[in-house]
Design an enzyme around this catalytic site. Structure first.
Site, PDB file in Angstrom:
ATOM      1  N   ASP A   1     -11.646   6.858 -24.758  1.00  0.00           N
ATOM      2  CA  ASP A   1     -10.636   7.323 -25.726  1.00  0.00           C
ATOM      3  C   ASP A   1     -10.897   8.768 -26.173  1.00  0.00           C
ATOM      4  O   ASP A   1      -9.983   9.590 -26.211  1.00  0.00           O
ATOM      5  CB  ASP A   1     -10.624   6.414 -26.964  1.00  0.00           C
ATOM      6  CG  ASP A   1     -10.028   5.051 -26.673  1.00  0.00           C
ATOM      7  OD1 ASP A   1      -9.146   4.963 -25.799  1.00  0.00           O
ATOM      8  OD2 ASP A   1     -10.444   4.068 -27.320  1.00  0.00           O
TER       9      ASP A   1
ATOM     10  N   LYS B   1     -12.702  -4.186 -28.470  1.00  0.00           N
ATOM     11  CA  LYS B   1     -13.499  -2.988 -28.171  1.00  0.00           C
ATOM     12  C   LYS B   1     -14.913  -3.078 -28.766  1.00  0.00           C
ATOM     13  O   LYS B   1     -15.895  -2.803 -28.085  1.00  0.00           O
ATOM     14  CB  LYS B   1     -12.794  -1.733 -28.700  1.00  0.00           C
ATOM     15  CG  LYS B   1     -11.567  -1.337 -27.887  1.00  0.00           C
ATOM     16  CD  LYS B   1     -10.984  -0.028 -28.401  1.00  0.00           C
ATOM     17  CE  LYS B   1      -9.714   0.312 -27.659  1.00  0.00           C
ATOM     18  NZ  LYS B   1      -9.148   1.604 -28.018  1.00  0.00           N
TER      19      LYS B   1
END
Ligand code: NAP
Length: 305
Positions: A124, A87
């Site tokens: 997210d 990420k």
């Protein structure tokens, strides 16, 4: 069709995936990646909408990341998801980034644009926000929020989302307090300092802060193992608290069992997983994701584990 593909496959994608119809044009990249629940969720959505693409897993090691990203447009990819440990490293590696990725400090969704350029997003935080709305019928902006485990990857994303949505009060707690310093600096650029509290995760601080809290978002890994205790003992909880546990393994997490014992409402992390995936899908296809199809696929997959 294989369960997991590698960089060697990606180098010769048409040949490596010649047996796949519809073609594999989406993937989650990670190291490890075999555990990911994203393929069943997205493949159910693709099939339900009749879209001519399938979603797979790509095991990409850190030293293979740059090459893997460069190969995606030529291999016909629509996009990818990124999981541990990619990420953060994907953020500077894409051609452009959405504000969501800049704020989160990482990318979990990449869109291959028509000109072959890669654009990074983080879904997210927005996924958590939708999950809280679904679970408790509230907006983050109205809530006094306490984040347990704010120093981890999930905790940081949740904290940035709460700060961006200007929740009514924000408490960041972590077992290891120094791990919060970088996050606090970032939160302070988004959020009024006088509404922010930072504390080590221990009982007296928890007790004091829970008295001023509506919504607890649990982001530590406590509860992933069968014999883990609840991160908050039941005697500190009140029936008015809402408890969102980002853990999605098992039926009822230890924190949820503690909530049950005092009559407090709680939810587990399945909805966060679902909604972050749905937002990725929306970035790739510019249309609403079939959320109930995805939820059913996720539930079926996780119940097999
Ligand atoms: P991570 O980056 O490794 O962070 C782990 C966090 O847990 C840190 O805050 C760590 O505190 C804390 N922790 C670990 N053991 C602890 C203990 N014994 N006592 C107190 N705190 C402890 O992991 P992550 O990727 O953020 O994942 C954390 C959790 O979020 C996992 O349960 C994962 O399932 C969940 N998650 C859910 C979703 C979803 O979509 N639902 C997505 C991502 C993650 P220290 O800083 O002190 O080590």
């Amino acid at each position: 069709m294989k369960d997991v593909y590698t960089i060697a496959d990606l180098r010769d994608w048409p040949h490596a995936t010649a047996d796949c119809t519809p073609p594999l044009r989406l993937a989650v990249i990670g190291d490890p990646v075999a555990h990911s629940a994203s393929p069943p969720m997205h493949n159910a959505a693709l099939a339900a909408l009749g879209l001519p693409a399938r979603y797979t897993r790509l095991h990409i090691r850190p030293e293979e990341l740059a090459e893997a990203l460069a190969l995606l447009p030529g291999a016909g990819f629509i996009g990818i998801n990124c999981t541990i440990p990619h990420k953060g490293p994907v953020l500077p590696a894409v051609h452009s980034r959405d504000l969501s990725a800049e704020l989160a400090g990482g990318v979990n969704t990449v869109v291959v644009q028509p000109d072959g350029q890669l654009r990074g997003y983080s879904t997210d935080g927005a996924g958590l926000s939708r999950a809280v709305r679904e679970a408790f019928g509230v907006e983050l902006a109205t809530q006094r929020v306490l984040i347990l485990g704010a120093g981890g990857g999930a905790g940081r994303a949740v904290a940035i989302q709460c700060a961006s949505e200007k929740c009514a009060r924000l408490v960041l707690m972590n077992r290891t307090l120094p791990k919060l310093s970088e996050l606090v600096e970032k939160v302070e650029t988004l959020y009024p300092r006088e509404r922010l509290t930072v504390a080590a995760m221990e009982n007296s601080a928890l007790k004091a802060q829970l008295a001023l809290t509506d919504l607890v978002i649990h982001c530590t890994s406590l509860g992933m193992k069968a014999d883990d205790l609840s991160p908050i003992s039941a005697d500190l909880l009140e029936a008015r608290h809402c408890l969102y546990d980002t853990i999605y393994v098992g039926t009822r997490t230890p924190l949820q069992r503690a909530a049950d014992s005092v009559g407090a409402r709680s939810a587990n992390g399945l909805t966060m997983l679902l909604h972050q995936g749905a937002i990725s899908f929306e970035h790739w296809f510019q249309q609403p994701a079939p959320i109930e199809v995805m939820r059913a696929a996720l539930l079926a997959h996780l119940s097999e584990k």
